[in-house]
Scaffold this motif. Structure first.
Motif, mmCIF file in Angstrom:
data_model
loop_
_atom_site.group_PDB
_atom_site.id
_atom_site.type_symbol
_atom_site.label_atom_id
_atom_site.label_comp_id
_atom_site.label_asym_id
_atom_site.label_seq_id
_atom_site.Cartn_x
_atom_site.Cartn_y
_atom_site.Cartn_z
ATOM 1 N N UNK A 62 9.750 -11.761 2.352
ATOM 2 C CA UNK A 62 9.369 -10.653 3.501
ATOM 3 C C UNK A 62 9.450 -11.280 4.618
ATOM 4 N N UNK A 63 8.939 -12.493 4.732
ATOM 5 C CA UNK A 63 8.851 -13.242 6.159
ATOM 6 C C UNK A 63 10.142 -13.385 6.707
ATOM 7 N N UNK A 64 11.251 -13.362 6.054
ATOM 8 C CA UNK A 64 12.515 -13.310 6.787
ATOM 9 C C UNK A 64 13.142 -11.976 7.067
ATOM 10 N N UNK A 65 12.058 -10.770 7.005
ATOM 11 C CA UNK A 65 12.489 -9.465 7.093
ATOM 12 C C UNK A 65 13.224 -9.424 8.421
ATOM 13 N N UNK A 66 12.821 -10.082 9.676
ATOM 14 C CA UNK A 66 13.360 -9.884 10.800
ATOM 15 C C UNK A 66 14.788 -10.087 10.714
ATOM 16 N N UNK A 67 15.131 -11.088 10.172
ATOM 17 C CA UNK A 67 16.677 -11.579 10.159
ATOM 18 C C UNK A 67 17.220 -10.595 9.258
ATOM 19 N N UNK A 68 16.790 -10.192 7.919
ATOM 20 C CA UNK A 68 17.510 -9.211 7.054
ATOM 21 C C UNK A 68 17.497 -7.780 7.785
ATOM 22 N N UNK A 69 16.275 -7.460 8.739
ATOM 23 C CA UNK A 69 16.490 -6.249 9.555
ATOM 24 C C UNK A 69 17.824 -6.243 10.356
ATOM 25 N N UNK A 70 18.173 -7.395 10.983
ATOM 26 C CA UNK A 70 19.061 -7.370 11.758
ATOM 27 C C UNK A 70 20.470 -7.023 11.169
ATOM 28 N N UNK A 71 20.322 -7.732 10.004
ATOM 29 C CA UNK A 71 21.928 -7.819 9.372
ATOM 30 C C UNK A 71 21.917 -6.357 8.750
ATOM 31 N N UNK A 72 20.877 -5.875 8.054
ATOM 32 C CA UNK A 72 21.072 -4.515 7.421
ATOM 33 C C UNK A 72 21.695 -3.307 8.435
ATOM 34 N N UNK A 73 20.534 -3.277 9.686
ATOM 35 C CA UNK A 73 20.845 -2.391 10.439
ATOM 36 C C UNK A 73 22.117 -2.578 11.335
ATOM 37 N N UNK A 74 22.645 -4.029 11.636
ATOM 38 C CA UNK A 74 23.922 -4.043 12.142
ATOM 39 C C UNK A 74 24.983 -3.752 11.285
ATOM 40 N N UNK A 75 24.808 -4.005 10.078
ATOM 41 C CA UNK A 75 25.784 -3.510 9.021
ATOM 42 C C UNK A 75 26.210 -1.989 8.982
#
Length: 427
Positions: free
Chosen positions: A189-202
């Motif tokens: 979950x601490x990686x969520x900012x990076x995951x957020x960028x990837x998911x929304x960007x996709x």
């Protein structure tokens, strides 16, 4: 990074993802689109990796922990009652909205192209009921059949309650596994900012207006319906029945809502949902250790109430099928009692096929909506997770299990690993 709150980090990831997604789409930057896609996929895969052990141990331990809670039967009954009430109110608003906007009226789509979609084994009540019962325990875990995992957790938790002290070694092992999984999942979950960028960007780089245009009215309707539940239904319940400040609730709950929006997984958000419910909203730990995992697998106002109602009206109008009063009552019934069909995973295809088959509508309609499902699933999951926090607050408030000092205090930081208070209680 600790200089910035976790919520701010998620917001930065969200904005960065939108910007990068537009860059990848407008200038056709293939490598950037691929990078965003992979970043999002890895984050979701890490969340899903924890789903089987997390769901099984969370449900099992939460059921077993009921013996430590005074008035456990009353609390469980009240929780279930509020689940049903909020689901019914949500679907009622969704049906009303659907009758006003007529999402499928005037829409022309190639319905024949959707016939290749495989909905076999997911569309009837018999399939749903029989699908809950495992035929092979190992397969239930390897295929991540959340319904069957929940069933196993409930049965073993109830059995542990029945045999008492003899089950303590097994329960201690389950609690240890649960804490290990929650700790590891918190790192993810601490990686969520990076995951957020990837998911929304996709999403931005893949789904443009040319895809949304034919389904714009439905898409806007789903977002409007979920926002009505989020910003009108829940605040009214909190203010009138819970007698707590809805604005403060959303301040406290925002990190979990935000993570749910980008991850599209109620179960993946579960550790953060439980932590926010206890550490920020002040719900009693013993009760929250039951209510939050239970809600993460059965409380789905977005996926099981708002979306199926609007989607069913859309499919009926596209295929020229008239819906009467009885059909709308069936939609409400399916939404209220069938929420467990979504089982906390991304997407609501099972719930939609269940609704369509109950109404006798063409299951090909599912195929028409698959393309935009990821976009709709973000707001649906945010609604789900919000409801999973609202109900414990309402019940805890009515039972004197809500610490108002914690609830009304400035939101505590979530940058460190979960504290012991956020963990399920031991016997």
């Amino acid at each position: 990074m600790k200089r910035f709150s976790f919520s701010l980090q998620l917001l930065v990831g969200l904005v960065a993802g939108i910007a990068l997604g537009f860059v990848a789409k407008i200038w056709d930057v293939a490598w950037l689109a691929e990078t965003l896609t992979k970043a999002g996929q890895i984050f979701v895969q890490l969340l899903k990796l924890a789903v089987p052990p997390l769901v099984f141990t969370a449900v099992l331990v939460s059921v077993a922990n009921l013996r430590n809670v005074n008035g456990a039967a009353r609390l469980a009954t009240k929780t279930l009652m509020w689940f049903l009430i909020t689901a019914f109110v949500s679907v009622a608003f969704a049906i009303g909205l659907g009758l006003v906007i007529n999402p499928g009226q005037g829409v022309t789509l190639d319905t024949g192209a959707a016939k290749a979609v495989d909905t076999e084994g997911a569309g009837t009540w018999l399939d749903f009921v029989t699908g809950i019962l495992p035929t092979n325990i190992v397969t239930s875990f390897t295929e991540v059949n959340v319904l069957q995992i929940v069933f196993l957790g409930i049965v073993l938790g109830a059995a542990a309650l029945a045999i008492g002290d003899k089950a303590e070694p097994f329960l201690n092992l389950s609690r240890s596994v649960l804490e290990l999984v929650q700790k590891a999942l918190w790192w993810v979950i601490r990686l969520a900012p990076i995951g957020t960028a990837g998911l929304i960007g996709k999403a931005v780089s893949t789904y443009g207006w040319e895809l949304l245009a034919p389904l714009a009215k439905l898409s806007l309707g789903v977002y409007a319906g979920c926002l009505i539940v989020l910003l009108a239904v829940y605040p009214t319940l909190l203010a009138v029945w819970g007698k707590v400040n809805p604005v403060q609730f959303f301040r406290n709950a925002w990190p979990a809502i935000e993570l749910a929006f980008v991850s599209r997984s109620s179960v993946g958000t579960l550790p953060l949902t439980q932590r926010v419910t206890i550490e920020r909203n002040g719900v009693d730990r013993d009760y929250a250790s039951f209510a939050v995992p239970f809600g993460a697998t059965t409380k789905m106002d977005g996926c099981a109430s708002v979306y199926p109602a609007l989607a069913a009206i859309f499919v009926a109008q596209v295929f020229g099928v008239h819906l009467g009063v009885g059909d709308y009552l069936l939609i409400a019934f399916v939404s209220v009692v069938g929420a467990a069909a979504t089982a906390g995973l991304t997407g609501a295809i099972v719930m939609l096929t269940l609704t369509l088959s109950t109404l006798g509508l063409p299951l090909e309609g599912v195929g028409l909506l698959l393309a935009i499902d990821p976009i709709l699933d973000m707001i649906r999951t945010a609604t789900n997770v919000t409801g999973q926090m609202v109900v414990p607050v309402l019940v805890a408030r009515s039972e004197g299990r809500l610490d108002e000092a914690v609830f009304n205090a400035p939101p505590s930081p979530l940058d460190s690993a979960p504290s012991g208070a956020a963990q399920p209680a031991a016997a």
